[in-house]
Write a protein that holds these residues in place. Structure first.
Motif, PDB file in Angstrom:
ATOM      1  N   GLU A  13      39.533  37.032  29.872  1.00  0.00           N
ATOM      2  CA  GLU A  13      40.483  36.251  30.674  1.00  0.00           C
ATOM      3  C   GLU A  13      40.199  36.397  32.166  1.00  0.00           C
ATOM      4  N   VAL A  14      38.942  36.616  32.537  1.00  0.00           N
ATOM      5  CA  VAL A  14      38.629  36.871  33.942  1.00  0.00           C
ATOM      6  C   VAL A  14      39.088  35.728  34.847  1.00  0.00           C
ATOM      7  N   GLU A  15      39.074  34.507  34.336  1.00  0.00           N
ATOM      8  CA  GLU A  15      39.482  33.355  35.147  1.00  0.00           C
ATOM      9  C   GLU A  15      40.977  33.363  35.460  1.00  0.00           C
ATOM     10  N   ASN A  16      41.756  34.071  34.668  1.00  0.00           N
ATOM     11  CA  ASN A  16      43.205  34.088  34.858  1.00  0.00           C
ATOM     12  C   ASN A  16      43.719  35.333  35.572  1.00  0.00           C
ATOM     13  N   LEU A  17      42.867  36.335  35.753  1.00  0.00           N
ATOM     14  CA  LEU A  17      43.369  37.642  36.177  1.00  0.00           C
ATOM     15  C   LEU A  17      43.977  37.647  37.577  1.00  0.00           C
ATOM     16  N   LEU A  18      43.371  36.966  38.519  1.00  0.00           N
ATOM     17  CA  LEU A  18      43.926  36.976  39.875  1.00  0.00           C
ATOM     18  C   LEU A  18      45.278  36.268  39.920  1.00  0.00           C
ATOM     19  N   GLN A  19      45.381  35.148  39.233  1.00  0.00           N
ATOM     20  CA  GLN A  19      46.664  34.446  39.192  1.00  0.00           C
ATOM     21  C   GLN A  19      47.707  35.290  38.460  1.00  0.00           C
ATOM     22  N   GLU A  54      39.447  46.665  39.917  1.00  0.00           N
ATOM     23  CA  GLU A  54      39.785  46.349  41.308  1.00  0.00           C
ATOM     24  C   GLU A  54      41.284  46.099  41.461  1.00  0.00           C
ATOM     25  N   ILE A  55      41.859  45.376  40.508  1.00  0.00           N
ATOM     26  CA  ILE A  55      43.293  45.066  40.561  1.00  0.00           C
ATOM     27  C   ILE A  55      44.125  46.342  40.477  1.00  0.00           C
ATOM     28  N   CYS A  56      43.756  47.227  39.564  1.00  0.00           N
ATOM     29  CA  CYS A  56      44.519  48.467  39.392  1.00  0.00           C
ATOM     30  C   CYS A  56      44.350  49.400  40.591  1.00  0.00           C
ATOM     31  N   LYS A  57      43.197  49.349  41.215  1.00  0.00           N
ATOM     32  CA  LYS A  57      42.944  50.210  42.367  1.00  0.00           C
ATOM     33  C   LYS A  57      43.808  49.818  43.558  1.00  0.00           C
TER      34      LYS A  57
END
Length: 236
Positions: A13-19, A54-57
Motif C-alpha cells: 500500500e505504498v501509494e496510500n501511506l502518506l495520505q 520513515e513515518i514511524c520515525k
C-alpha cells in the motif's frame, strides 16, 4: 500508555501511506481517547516497509512490525492483538476506504459493548465486490447466527482483553464478532462512511471472497463446539 491502539494491516500500500499518515494525524487530536498507531506490514514488496520506517520515525506513538513474507490478514491481526497493551484496540485497512475519524462513532459505545463494528453505508465498490460480499456475509451468518450485517467492514473497536482471547486461524478476520460472542461479549453495529479506493490494488477477489469464507465457516463450527470458556466465581 495510550488508551486506544489502531491496528492497520497492510500489503503493498505504498501509494496510500502518506495520505493515510495525514488522515491519522488529523484524527488523533479529535479522538475521544489517547491513540497509538500500529502498522502491520504483511510482507510488502513495494517499498512500504521503508516508508513505514520513515513515518514511524517522525511521529510519536506510531509503530510498525513487518513480516518476512506475506501471511494474510488474519495473521497480521493476530500479530497486532499480541502487540497491543492498551485497553481498547481498533482495526482499519490501509486503503482509506474507511476513515479513522469514524472511530469516534464506535468509541462512543465501547464502554457498554465489547466489540463495536461498522456497517459500510453506500459502498463505493464494484458490483462484483459488493455482490460477492453479500453472498459471503449471508453464508457466514447462516453458520454463525451472529446477526452481523457487514462482517467485512474493516472498522472495528474491540476491548483488548477479548481480542487476546480469540483463538486465531486462517480466515478468522471474518469471524471476529462471532468469536467475541463465544466469550459472552456484547456487540453493537454502527453505520460508517465508505469511500472509493483511489490508489493501489484490491487484495481480495471473487475466489477468496466466496470460497475462502465457506471453508472458514466449517473451521468456525469446529471451534464453536470446542471453544473453552470459563468464568471464575471465587479466588482465595
Amino acid at each position: 500508555m495510550s488508551e486506544f491502539t489502531i491496528i492497520i494491516p497492510l500489503y503493498n500500500e505504498v501509494e496510500n501511506l502518506l495520505q493515510l499518515e495525514y488522515a491519522l494525524l488529523d484524527y488523533i487530536p479529535k479522538s475521544s481517547k489517547t491513540v497509538s498507531i500500529l502498522f502491520v506490514n504483511d510482507g510488502s514488496t513495494d517499498g512500504s516497509e521503508k516508508l513505514l520506517g520513515e513515518i514511524c520515525k517522525r511521529n510519536r506513538n506510531f509503530h510498525s512490525i513487518s513480516f518476512q513474507k506475506n501471511k494474510g490478514l488474519s495473521t497480521a491481526l493476530k500479530a497486532g492483538f499480541d502487540w497491543v497493551q492498551s485497553p481498547y484496540l481498533g482495526y482499519m485497512d490501509g486503503d482509506l476506504q474507511t476513515h479513522p475519524e469514524d472511530f469516534n462513532l464506535l468509541l462512543e459505545y465501547c464502554g457498554e459493548y465489547d466489540l463495536v463494528t461498522g456497517i459500510r453505508e453506500n459502498r463505493n465498490d464494484t458490483f462484483v465486490k459488493i455482490f460477492s460480499s453479500k453472498i459471503a456475509n449471508s453464508i457466514r451468518r447462516l453458520f454463525t447466527q451472529d446477526g452481523i450485517k457487514d462482517t467485512g467492514c474493516p472498522l472495528k473497536v474491540i476491548k483488548t482483553s477479548y481480542a487476546k482471547q480469540i483463538p486465531m486461524f486462517k480466515g478468522l478476520h471474518r469471524f471476529l464478532p462471532a468469536m467475541v460472542l463465544l466469550q459472552k461479549g456484547k456487540i453493537h453495529q454502527i453505520p460508517v462512511r465508505h469511500f472509493p479506493r483511489m490508489k493501489g490494488k484490491r487484495k481480495f477477489g471473487l475466489s477468496n471472497r466466496l470460497f475462502g469464507p465457506l471453508t472458514a465457516c466449517f473451521v468456525f463450527l469446529w471451534m464453536k463446539q470446542n471453544y473453552i470458556y470459563y468464568e471464575i466465581k471465587k479466588k482465595e
